[in-house]
Design an enzyme around this catalytic site. Sequence first.
Site, PDB file in Angstrom:
ATOM      1  N   SER A  20       0.840  -1.196   0.000  1.00 21.00           N
ATOM      2  CA  SER A  20       0.000   0.000   0.000  1.00 21.00           C
ATOM      3  C   SER A  20       0.874   1.245   0.000  1.00 21.00           C
ATOM      4  CB  SER A  20      -0.878  -0.009   1.256  1.00 21.00           C
ATOM      5  OG  SER A  20      -1.518   1.227   1.436  1.00 21.00           O
ATOM      6  N   TYR A  44      -1.903   0.742  10.069  1.00 24.68           N
ATOM      7  CA  TYR A  44      -2.051   0.016   8.811  1.00 24.68           C
ATOM      8  C   TYR A  44      -0.771   0.119   7.978  1.00 24.68           C
ATOM      9  CZ  TYR A  44      -3.728  -1.243   4.165  1.00 24.68           C
ATOM     10  OH  TYR A  44      -3.868  -1.819   2.934  1.00 24.68           O
ATOM     11  N   LYS A  48       1.818  -2.889   6.811  1.00 17.98           N
ATOM     12  CA  LYS A  48       2.162  -3.159   5.417  1.00 17.98           C
ATOM     13  C   LYS A  48       3.678  -3.123   5.207  1.00 17.98           C
ATOM     14  CE  LYS A  48      -1.551  -3.912   3.040  1.00 17.98           C
ATOM     15  NZ  LYS A  48      -1.703  -5.179   2.320  1.00 17.98           N
TER      16      LYS A  48
END
Length: 85
Positions: A20, A44, A48
């Site tokens: 991402s 998040y 990642k």
Amino acid sequence: MNLLEAARATELERFVLASSSSVYGKPEYLPYDEAHPTNPVSPYGVSKLASEQYARAFTTKSTAFRLSHCATSPSTVRGCARTWR
């Protein structure tokens, strides 16, 4: 980790990891490229980036985890226009 372990155990030749743009945090320049520094600002993004590092460890020739190939997919995937609301 479980998927990387399974790939190694079954001698899978390729493993594609979907990452991402969240790994970059606040952009220093646009568009992002592979040279852009990573500095995630959300849990998040951190997760990642960690998954990218795990995948890298599994492809390093000096480890017992070696996968033959590993690729990180483009962080921004574009498809057809949204048809749902």
